[in-house]
Design a protein around this motif. Structure first.
Motif, PDB file in Angstrom:
ATOM      1  N   GLY A   1      51.053 -77.945 -29.633  1.00 11.63           N
ATOM      2  CA  GLY A   1      50.789 -77.290 -28.356  1.00 11.63           C
ATOM      3  C   GLY A   1      49.303 -77.159 -28.102  1.00 11.63           C
ATOM      4  O   GLY A   1      48.478 -77.828 -28.738  1.00 11.63           O
ATOM      5  N   LEU A   2      48.978 -76.302 -27.185  1.00 14.80           N
ATOM      6  CA  LEU A   2      47.583 -76.124 -26.771  1.00 14.80           C
ATOM      7  C   LEU A   2      46.879 -75.235 -27.796  1.00 14.80           C
ATOM      8  O   LEU A   2      47.308 -74.110 -28.058  1.00 14.80           O
ATOM      9  CB  LEU A   2      47.582 -75.462 -25.387  1.00 14.80           C
ATOM     10  N   PHE A   3      45.794 -75.741 -28.376  1.00 14.63           N
ATOM     11  CA  PHE A   3      45.188 -75.045 -29.516  1.00 14.63           C
ATOM     12  C   PHE A   3      43.667 -75.118 -29.456  1.00 14.63           C
ATOM     13  O   PHE A   3      43.057 -76.082 -29.932  1.00 14.63           O
ATOM     14  CB  PHE A   3      45.709 -75.651 -30.825  1.00 14.63           C
ATOM     15  N   ASN A   4      43.047 -74.124 -28.851  1.00 15.10           N
ATOM     16  CA  ASN A   4      41.597 -73.924 -28.951  1.00 15.10           C
ATOM     17  C   ASN A   4      41.398 -72.700 -29.835  1.00 15.10           C
ATOM     18  O   ASN A   4      42.141 -71.714 -29.706  1.00 15.10           O
ATOM     19  CB  ASN A   4      40.989 -73.626 -27.582  1.00 15.10           C
ATOM     20  N   CYS A   5      40.406 -72.727 -30.713  1.00 11.16           N
ATOM     21  CA  CYS A   5      40.236 -71.541 -31.565  1.00 11.16           C
ATOM     22  C   CYS A   5      38.784 -71.310 -31.961  1.00 11.16           C
ATOM     23  O   CYS A   5      37.941 -72.220 -31.903  1.00 11.16           O
ATOM     24  CB  CYS A   5      41.116 -71.628 -32.811  1.00 11.16           C
ATOM     25  N   LEU A   6      38.528 -70.076 -32.319  1.00 10.74           N
ATOM     26  CA  LEU A   6      37.288 -69.677 -32.988  1.00 10.74           C
ATOM     27  C   LEU A   6      37.685 -69.032 -34.309  1.00 10.74           C
ATOM     28  O   LEU A   6      38.679 -68.293 -34.377  1.00 10.74           O
ATOM     29  CB  LEU A   6      36.501 -68.668 -32.154  1.00 10.74           C
ATOM     30  N   MET A   7      36.892 -69.280 -35.336  1.00 12.44           N
ATOM     31  CA  MET A   7      37.198 -68.721 -36.655  1.00 12.44           C
ATOM     32  C   MET A   7      35.880 -68.463 -37.374  1.00 12.44           C
ATOM     33  O   MET A   7      34.928 -69.243 -37.226  1.00 12.44           O
ATOM     34  CB  MET A   7      38.065 -69.713 -37.435  1.00 12.44           C
ATOM     35  N   SER A   8      35.831 -67.398 -38.156  1.00  4.53           N
ATOM     36  CA  SER A   8      34.608 -67.102 -38.907  1.00  4.53           C
ATOM     37  C   SER A   8      34.950 -66.370 -40.205  1.00  4.53           C
ATOM     38  O   SER A   8      35.939 -65.633 -40.277  1.00  4.53           O
ATOM     39  CB  SER A   8      33.661 -66.234 -38.073  1.00  4.53           C
ATOM     40  N   ASN A   9      34.109 -66.604 -41.199  1.00  2.42           N
ATOM     41  CA  ASN A   9      34.190 -65.832 -42.448  1.00  2.42           C
ATOM     42  C   ASN A   9      32.943 -64.960 -42.618  1.00  2.42           C
ATOM     43  O   ASN A   9      32.688 -64.439 -43.688  1.00  2.42           O
ATOM     44  CB  ASN A   9      34.353 -66.765 -43.654  1.00  2.42           C
ATOM     45  N   GLY A  10      32.169 -64.832 -41.551  1.00  4.41           N
ATOM     46  CA  GLY A  10      30.947 -64.034 -41.628  1.00  4.41           C
ATOM     47  C   GLY A  10      29.722 -64.867 -41.945  1.00  4.41           C
ATOM     48  O   GLY A  10      28.599 -64.467 -41.642  1.00  4.41           O
ATOM     49  N   GLU A  11      29.915 -66.057 -42.542  1.00  6.25           N
ATOM     50  CA  GLU A  11      28.789 -66.969 -42.836  1.00  6.25           C
ATOM     51  C   GLU A  11      28.604 -67.971 -41.716  1.00  6.25           C
ATOM     52  O   GLU A  11      27.490 -68.302 -41.323  1.00  6.25           O
ATOM     53  CB  GLU A  11      29.084 -67.794 -44.099  1.00  6.25           C
ATOM     54  N   TRP A  12      29.717 -68.516 -41.260  1.00  3.75           N
ATOM     55  CA  TRP A  12      29.689 -69.572 -40.250  1.00  3.75           C
ATOM     56  C   TRP A  12      30.726 -69.271 -39.187  1.00  3.75           C
ATOM     57  O   TRP A  12      31.611 -68.432 -39.376  1.00  3.75           O
ATOM     58  CB  TRP A  12      29.968 -70.950 -40.884  1.00  3.75           C
ATOM     59  N   MET A  13      30.601 -69.984 -38.066  1.00  2.00           N
ATOM     60  CA  MET A  13      31.619 -69.887 -37.032  1.00  2.00           C
ATOM     61  C   MET A  13      32.095 -71.272 -36.652  1.00  2.00           C
ATOM     62  O   MET A  13      31.303 -72.146 -36.316  1.00  2.00           O
ATOM     63  CB  MET A  13      31.106 -69.173 -35.790  1.00  2.00           C
ATOM     64  N   LEU A  14      33.403 -71.440 -36.709  1.00  2.00           N
ATOM     65  CA  LEU A  14      34.038 -72.701 -36.337  1.00  2.00           C
ATOM     66  C   LEU A  14      34.591 -72.607 -34.925  1.00  2.00           C
ATOM     67  O   LEU A  14      35.200 -71.600 -34.554  1.00  2.00           O
ATOM     68  CB  LEU A  14      35.163 -73.012 -37.327  1.00  2.00           C
ATOM     69  N   GLY A  15      34.367 -73.672 -34.140  1.00  2.00           N
ATOM     70  CA  GLY A  15      35.012 -73.794 -32.843  1.00  2.00           C
ATOM     71  C   GLY A  15      35.791 -75.092 -32.811  1.00  2.00           C
ATOM     72  O   GLY A  15      35.282 -76.144 -33.230  1.00  2.00           O
ATOM     73  N   TYR A  16      37.021 -75.023 -32.353  1.00  2.00           N
ATOM     74  CA  TYR A  16      37.832 -76.230 -32.209  1.00  2.00           C
ATOM     75  C   TYR A  16      38.356 -76.269 -30.787  1.00  2.00           C
ATOM     76  O   TYR A  16      38.888 -75.270 -30.287  1.00  2.00           O
ATOM     77  CB  TYR A  16      39.007 -76.239 -33.197  1.00  2.00           C
ATOM     78  N   ALA A  17      38.166 -77.421 -30.125  1.00  2.00           N
ATOM     79  CA  ALA A  17      38.588 -77.546 -28.728  1.00  2.00           C
ATOM     80  C   ALA A  17      39.743 -78.518 -28.592  1.00  2.00           C
ATOM     81  O   ALA A  17      39.664 -79.647 -29.073  1.00  2.00           O
ATOM     82  CB  ALA A  17      37.432 -78.018 -27.865  1.00  2.00           C
ATOM     83  N   ASN A  18      40.777 -78.042 -27.978  1.00  2.00           N
ATOM     84  CA  ASN A  18      41.892 -78.912 -27.622  1.00  2.00           C
ATOM     85  C   ASN A  18      41.803 -79.225 -26.121  1.00  2.00           C
ATOM     86  O   ASN A  18      42.232 -80.260 -25.654  1.00  2.00           O
ATOM     87  CB  ASN A  18      43.182 -78.177 -27.959  1.00  2.00           C
ATOM     88  N   THR A  19      41.221 -78.274 -25.384  1.00  2.00           N
ATOM     89  CA  THR A  19      40.961 -78.494 -23.947  1.00  2.00           C
ATOM     90  C   THR A  19      39.519 -78.073 -23.637  1.00  2.00           C
ATOM     91  O   THR A  19      38.646 -78.920 -23.567  1.00  2.00           O
ATOM     92  CB  THR A  19      41.962 -77.730 -23.050  1.00  2.00           C
ATOM     93  N   LEU A  20      39.291 -76.747 -23.513  1.00  2.00           N
ATOM     94  CA  LEU A  20      37.971 -76.278 -23.072  1.00  2.00           C
ATOM     95  C   LEU A  20      37.279 -75.392 -24.103  1.00  2.00           C
ATOM     96  O   LEU A  20      37.861 -74.404 -24.588  1.00  2.00           O
ATOM     97  CB  LEU A  20      38.114 -75.463 -21.777  1.00  2.00           C
ATOM     98  N   LEU A  21      36.054 -75.727 -24.440  1.00  2.00           N
ATOM     99  CA  LEU A  21      35.193 -74.852 -25.234  1.00  2.00           C
ATOM    100  C   LEU A  21      33.751 -75.338 -25.038  1.00  2.00           C
ATOM    101  O   LEU A  21      33.493 -76.544 -25.098  1.00  2.00           O
ATOM    102  CB  LEU A  21      35.593 -74.868 -26.721  1.00  2.00           C
ATOM    103  N   PHE A  22      32.858 -74.407 -24.767  1.00  5.87           N
ATOM    104  CA  PHE A  22      31.457 -74.728 -24.471  1.00  5.87           C
ATOM    105  C   PHE A  22      30.555 -73.920 -25.400  1.00  5.87           C
ATOM    106  O   PHE A  22      30.948 -72.863 -25.898  1.00  5.87           O
ATOM    107  CB  PHE A  22      31.127 -74.371 -23.015  1.00  5.87           C
ATOM    108  N   HIS A  23      29.328 -74.413 -25.592  1.00  4.65           N
ATOM    109  CA  HIS A  23      28.376 -73.655 -26.396  1.00  4.65           C
ATOM    110  C   HIS A  23      26.963 -73.840 -25.863  1.00  4.65           C
ATOM    111  O   HIS A  23      26.635 -74.872 -25.261  1.00  4.65           O
ATOM    112  CB  HIS A  23      28.444 -74.045 -27.879  1.00  4.65           C
ATOM    113  N   VAL A  24      26.154 -72.815 -26.097  1.00  2.00           N
ATOM    114  CA  VAL A  24      24.749 -72.884 -25.710  1.00  2.00           C
ATOM    115  C   VAL A  24      23.931 -72.203 -26.810  1.00  2.00           C
ATOM    116  O   VAL A  24      24.365 -71.172 -27.348  1.00  2.00           O
ATOM    117  CB  VAL A  24      24.510 -72.221 -24.338  1.00  2.00           C
ATOM    118  N   THR A  25      22.797 -72.796 -27.165  1.00  3.04           N
ATOM    119  CA  THR A  25      21.933 -72.212 -28.187  1.00  3.04           C
ATOM    120  C   THR A  25      20.680 -71.645 -27.529  1.00  3.04           C
ATOM    121  O   THR A  25      20.077 -72.307 -26.678  1.00  3.04           O
ATOM    122  CB  THR A  25      21.564 -73.268 -29.249  1.00  3.04           C
TER     123      THR A  25
END
Lengths: 282, 282
Positions: free
Chosen positions: B175-199
């Motif tokens: 199914g539709l699966f966008n996610c954010l995940m973190s262990n406090g050290e790093w942050m994972l982003g996975y896009a199945n449809t929409l996800l954006f980032h800016v630094t």
């Protein structure tokens, strides 16, 4: 040392009155100022707030004071320690068999000093590991590891209660160990030194808090079928009949009533002064 | 459907500006009103608040707006669903290898419809089980069960990142699966449809939020060595260069910088309209 507060009730209930007195011990009437936490088992899930600030200063504790959350089981902890790390703030939570369990500890243990060959150090990382560095969280993880190893599925209530009693008594070999624990259905209290409880039900009376100048007429805020039991390290009110747990007694409440009690054959009851002195010297 | 917001930074940073815009989507500029949650990895531990109320109405969200918590990793979730159960509110957390992991999902999956013989239903209860009844929490538990089965101890970063990418792509089959995940050290982003980032880093500019009339000059609130990356389902500001993740791209940030990126060989980028339409029809 720390202090514990818990409430188990038949219908979702607001811990606000007890919290008003208990919170004061986090910086006003006592010095348990190194953290604060509250776990509410609401009808639709667990709400858990932890802070590394004193209950008297914490914006989260202020939110708790201002909102009227109703829960079937509530556990509150005020912390006195050498650090103010957020990862060491109680209550701790873990999931087991698809249930959220919550645990708070009062006391000082010596698990870290135990040899690696000691039984308590075995199976440390099988399922649950501490995230912070407290012996309290280690003890909770130990207990859950024992449960998970012993029972692939959740056992019946009696088997579970007896197993938990054995585990609490084992943990009490490693120092001062008073605890409250809940899975949202029941609340367990284990006393190594001080723990008291009082049940409120119809006919409801009134009570005055010890720590702050607040009196409550329970008749005005409860329905006739409400039943609730409050547990605390020391009594919160001056005019109710608080029952004391014996040293090494394990007690469990569900829907406001006691459903399990294991008192040692020759029960010993410490005076509050003795109990607090042991805590201070630990 | 839901929306995701995350921030990973070199030094502990306050998500307040982004939150001001994101919160509005929880009842003001959009209808993600069935829950709200935020996980802050502060330097001394995880602070996690979940509510089953809309971000615009939640006293917890108001507390978030009024306090200036600084964290290395922050994940925020606003929920749109058929229920308002507290146990279904994101972010979810579990402990693995003595670390607290946090996960939020955006999308609609069909795990519950999968046959019991389907790979995703295998090993369901080995270590982690869902407490609530969302496919989101099931997916998180599945991923952690796979990790725990595969690695007795935490693997090196590269091995971990590649394994997580494989797991996210597997879950996207359901199914539709966008996610954010973190262990406090790093942050994972996975896009199945929409996800954006800016630094954001020196030289800092300024930016204006899309959802509310707020502009921020980052120069005035940051030190020269601050670096932070914000991730969101759709851009939060109108005048910054948001980068889009391709469909099935997995990206990981640490200390504000990208440290891992796996883009499909023939990357596909959905327009925001396409992505939102897929979400609405899911």
């Amino acid at each position: 040392m720390c202090q514990l507060l818990g409430m188990n009730s038949k219908n979702p209930a607001d811990i606000g009155f007890s919290f008003a007195g208990f919170r004061a011990r986090g910086g006003l009437t006592d010095d348990h100022v190194d953290g604060f936490g509250i776990a509410y088992f609401e009808p639709t899930g667990l709400r858990l707030y932890c802070d590394n600030r004193a209950a008297m200063d914490s914006p989260l504790a202020e939110l708790v004071s201002q909102t009227r959350v109703k829960a079937d089981n509530t556990i509150v902890h005020i912390r006195k320690s050498d650090d103010q790390l957020l990862s060491n703030a109680h209550p701790f939570t873990r999931e087991i068999w698809g249930e959220a369990w919550v645990f708070s500890h009062n006391g000082k243990m010596t698990i870290k000093d135990a040899a690696d060959s000691d039984p308590i150090k075995q199976g440390k990382s099988r399922h649950y590991c501490p995230v912070g560095d407290t012996d309290s969280e280690f003890a909770f993880c130990y207990l859950l590891n024992q449960l998970k190893e012993q029972f692939e599925y959740k056992p019946d209530a009696r088997t579970l209660y007896e197993f938990l009693t054995v585990q609490c008594r084992f943990l009490a070999n490693y120092g001062l160990f008073n605890c409250l624990m809940s899975n949202g259905e029941w609340m367990l209290g284990y006393a190594n030194t001080l723990l008291f409880h009082v049940t409120r039900q119809t006919p409801f009376g009134s009570a005055a808090l010890i720590d702050v100048d607040v009196t409550m007429d329970f008749e005005t805020v409860n329905e006739t079928d409400d039943v609730m039991t409050v547990l605390a390290t020391t009594p919160l009110t001056s005019d109710e009949d608080w029952q004391q747990l014996a040293v090494d007694e394990c007690i469990i409440f569900a829907e406001g009533h006691m459903v399990y009690q294991d008192v040692p054959t020759r029960p010993v009851y410490l005076s509050i002064e003795e109990g607090l002195k042991i805590a201070k010297n630990a």
